[in-house]
Scaffold this motif. Structure first.
Motif, mmCIF file in Angstrom:
data_model
loop_
_atom_site.group_PDB
_atom_site.id
_atom_site.type_symbol
_atom_site.label_atom_id
_atom_site.label_comp_id
_atom_site.label_asym_id
_atom_site.label_seq_id
_atom_site.Cartn_x
_atom_site.Cartn_y
_atom_site.Cartn_z
ATOM 1 N N GLU A 1 17.792 -8.465 49.110
ATOM 2 C CA GLU A 1 19.054 -7.732 49.189
ATOM 3 C C GLU A 1 19.713 -7.655 47.815
ATOM 4 O OE1 GLU A 1 23.358 -8.003 51.553
ATOM 5 O OE2 GLU A 1 22.079 -9.771 51.336
ATOM 6 N N MET A 2 19.624 -8.724 47.047
ATOM 7 C CA MET A 2 20.221 -8.755 45.718
ATOM 8 C C MET A 2 19.454 -7.877 44.748
ATOM 9 S SD MET A 2 21.223 -12.071 43.410
ATOM 10 C CE MET A 2 19.512 -12.476 43.000
ATOM 11 N N VAL B 1 25.637 -21.226 45.839
ATOM 12 C CA VAL B 1 25.915 -19.925 46.441
ATOM 13 C C VAL B 1 25.729 -18.852 45.371
ATOM 14 C CG1 VAL B 1 27.696 -18.464 47.479
ATOM 15 C CG2 VAL B 1 27.518 -20.875 48.135
ATOM 16 N N LEU B 2 25.082 -17.755 45.752
ATOM 17 C CA LEU B 2 24.932 -16.618 44.846
ATOM 18 C C LEU B 2 26.025 -15.596 45.121
ATOM 19 C CD1 LEU B 2 21.089 -15.869 44.875
ATOM 20 C CD2 LEU B 2 22.380 -17.137 43.173
ATOM 21 N N ARG B 3 26.604 -15.069 44.067
ATOM 22 C CA ARG B 3 27.577 -13.978 44.198
ATOM 23 C C ARG B 3 27.043 -12.786 43.416
ATOM 24 N NH1 ARG B 3 33.586 -15.141 42.396
ATOM 25 N NH2 ARG B 3 33.744 -16.020 44.491
ATOM 26 N N PHE B 4 27.000 -11.628 44.073
ATOM 27 C CA PHE B 4 26.455 -10.441 43.432
ATOM 28 C C PHE B 4 27.067 -9.202 44.053
ATOM 29 C CE2 PHE B 4 23.797 -11.547 46.989
ATOM 30 C CZ PHE B 4 23.537 -10.341 47.632
ATOM 31 N N VAL B 5 26.832 -8.062 43.431
ATOM 32 C CA VAL B 5 27.295 -6.776 43.946
ATOM 33 C C VAL B 5 26.083 -6.026 44.471
ATOM 34 C CG1 VAL B 5 28.450 -4.598 43.403
ATOM 35 C CG2 VAL B 5 29.203 -6.721 42.306
ATOM 36 N N ASP B 6 26.123 -5.625 45.750
ATOM 37 C CA ASP B 6 24.965 -4.952 46.335
ATOM 38 C C ASP B 6 24.924 -3.482 45.923
ATOM 39 O OD1 ASP B 6 26.840 -3.618 47.858
ATOM 40 O OD2 ASP B 6 26.320 -4.610 49.740
ATOM 41 N N LYS B 7 23.941 -2.755 46.446
ATOM 42 C CA LYS B 7 23.737 -1.362 46.048
ATOM 43 C C LYS B 7 24.868 -0.461 46.493
ATOM 44 C CE LYS B 7 18.713 -1.865 46.142
ATOM 45 N NZ LYS B 7 17.430 -1.393 46.740
ATOM 46 N N SER B 8 25.641 -0.916 47.486
ATOM 47 C CA SER B 8 26.777 -0.116 47.959
ATOM 48 C C SER B 8 28.068 -0.445 47.221
ATOM 49 C CB SER B 8 26.983 -0.332 49.467
ATOM 50 O OG SER B 8 25.825 0.035 50.191
ATOM 51 N N GLY B 9 28.000 -1.362 46.266
ATOM 52 C CA GLY B 9 29.174 -1.732 45.489
ATOM 53 C C GLY B 9 30.022 -2.813 46.118
ATOM 54 N N HIS B 10 29.506 -3.488 47.154
ATOM 55 C CA HIS B 10 30.260 -4.545 47.812
ATOM 56 C C HIS B 10 29.885 -5.903 47.221
ATOM 57 C CE1 HIS B 10 30.082 -1.436 51.147
ATOM 58 N NE2 HIS B 10 31.377 -1.531 50.850
ATOM 59 N N LYS C 1 29.011 -9.600 47.477
ATOM 60 C CA LYS C 1 28.402 -10.438 48.500
ATOM 61 C C LYS C 1 28.274 -11.874 47.985
ATOM 62 C CE LYS C 1 27.493 -7.170 51.530
ATOM 63 N NZ LYS C 1 26.103 -6.774 51.817
ATOM 64 N N GLU C 2 28.458 -12.807 48.891
ATOM 65 C CA GLU C 2 28.210 -14.215 48.593
ATOM 66 C C GLU C 2 27.216 -14.731 49.619
ATOM 67 O OE1 GLU C 2 31.791 -16.466 48.405
ATOM 68 O OE2 GLU C 2 32.474 -15.551 46.528
ATOM 69 N N ARG C 3 26.126 -15.308 49.148
ATOM 70 C CA ARG C 3 25.073 -15.790 50.033
ATOM 71 C C ARG C 3 24.713 -17.223 49.671
ATOM 72 N NH1 ARG C 3 26.476 -12.034 52.569
ATOM 73 N NH2 ARG C 3 25.275 -10.184 53.176
ATOM 74 N N LEU C 4 24.624 -18.068 50.698
ATOM 75 C CA LEU C 4 24.234 -19.460 50.472
ATOM 76 C C LEU C 4 22.750 -19.513 50.124
ATOM 77 C CD1 LEU C 4 24.791 -22.540 50.612
ATOM 78 C CD2 LEU C 4 24.183 -22.416 53.043
ATOM 79 N N LEU C 5 22.445 -19.970 48.918
ATOM 80 C CA LEU C 5 21.052 -20.082 48.489
ATOM 81 C C LEU C 5 20.397 -21.329 49.052
ATOM 82 C CD1 LEU C 5 18.770 -18.888 46.809
ATOM 83 C CD2 LEU C 5 19.613 -20.205 44.853
ATOM 84 N N GLY C 6 21.125 -22.424 49.102
ATOM 85 C CA GLY C 6 20.538 -23.631 49.662
ATOM 86 C C GLY C 6 21.372 -24.864 49.376
ATOM 87 N N ILE C 7 21.003 -25.933 50.044
ATOM 88 C CA ILE C 7 21.604 -27.250 49.836
ATOM 89 C C ILE C 7 20.495 -28.162 49.343
ATOM 90 C CG2 ILE C 7 22.800 -29.200 50.897
ATOM 91 C CD1 ILE C 7 23.930 -27.264 52.952
#
Length: 215
Positions: free
Chosen positions: A110-111, A135-144, A146-152
């Motif tokens: 997705e990223m 946690v990864l923070r990025f901007v998706d292809k729609s310009g939103h 996003k924050e996604r938990l990568l792992g613990i």
């Protein structure tokens, strides 16, 4: 060595019917596992014996499934070999791990090639083991955003070297490039921010500061 005892021989000698039954059984257990994960429900119980009135979520859900699907009933529990029940804790942990791998892979896809930042925090779990959350923070292809938990990740301690080693291992494991990193966030803990231990320098990204922006 007896070749008939090898795994490859056993798999190749299975009939198409056996392979179909195994796939049906695996799919049923995996579907129940995925549902429990999505609902954030526990899977195992202390007493999963036949006499137990509550065998906890996984076994109870499979029993519900079996009662409503004839094909599932034909390959699970009493109709399955005792060494191929697909309900043991070790098998369930493997399935949960596979779900985690696929979820992370979907997040990375997705990223895509987007630039990203990492948000890092650490704390102890109930067993008094140190763990680091990323946690990864990025901007998706729609310009939103996003924050996604990568792992613990479990770490030996919370010193800068341990955090640095864990982050170093994280990038190649998930196919991330240091050149795509544009920032990092933390909760003002000095050894994470690099105020005293210069963790940014340990990460070897100070040379990229002209391209990665201000940290």
């Amino acid at each position: 060595m007896n070749q008939k005892q090898s795994i490859s021989y056993v798999i190749s000698s299975q009939s198409s019917s056996q392979q179909k039954n195994y796939r049906t059984k695996l799919t049923a257990v995996l579907n129940c596992t995925r549902l429990l994960l999505m609902q954030e429900l526990s899977s195992r119980g202390h007493d999963e014996s036949k006499e137990s009135l509550n065998k906890e979520n996984l076994i109870e859900l499979l029993n519900w499934y079996v009662a409503r699907r004839k094909k599932i009933n034909e390959v699970l529990f009493s109709n399955a070999p005792r060494n191929d029940q697909m309900t043991s804790p070790s098998i369930h942990k493997d399935l949960v791990h596979c779900c985690a791998v696929e979820t992370t892979r979907s997040m990375i896809n997705e990223m895509g090639d987007s630039l990203f930042s990492i948000l890092v925090n650490e704390s102890r779990d109930n067993s008094i083991k140190e763990q680091m959350t990323v946690v990864l923070r990025f901007v998706d292809k729609s310009g939103h955003v996003k924050e996604r938990l990568l792992g613990i990740f479990h770490i030996a301690d919370t010193c800068a070297q341990s955090l640095k080693d864990a982050i170093d291992a994280m990038f190649p494991t998930h196919g991330l490039s240091i050149f795509g990193l544009r920032g990092q966030g933390y909760d003002e803990v000095s050894n994470m921010s690099g105020y005293h231990s210069e963790i940014l320098e340990r990460l070897n990204i100070e040379e990229l500061s002209g391209r990665t922006g201000q940290f």
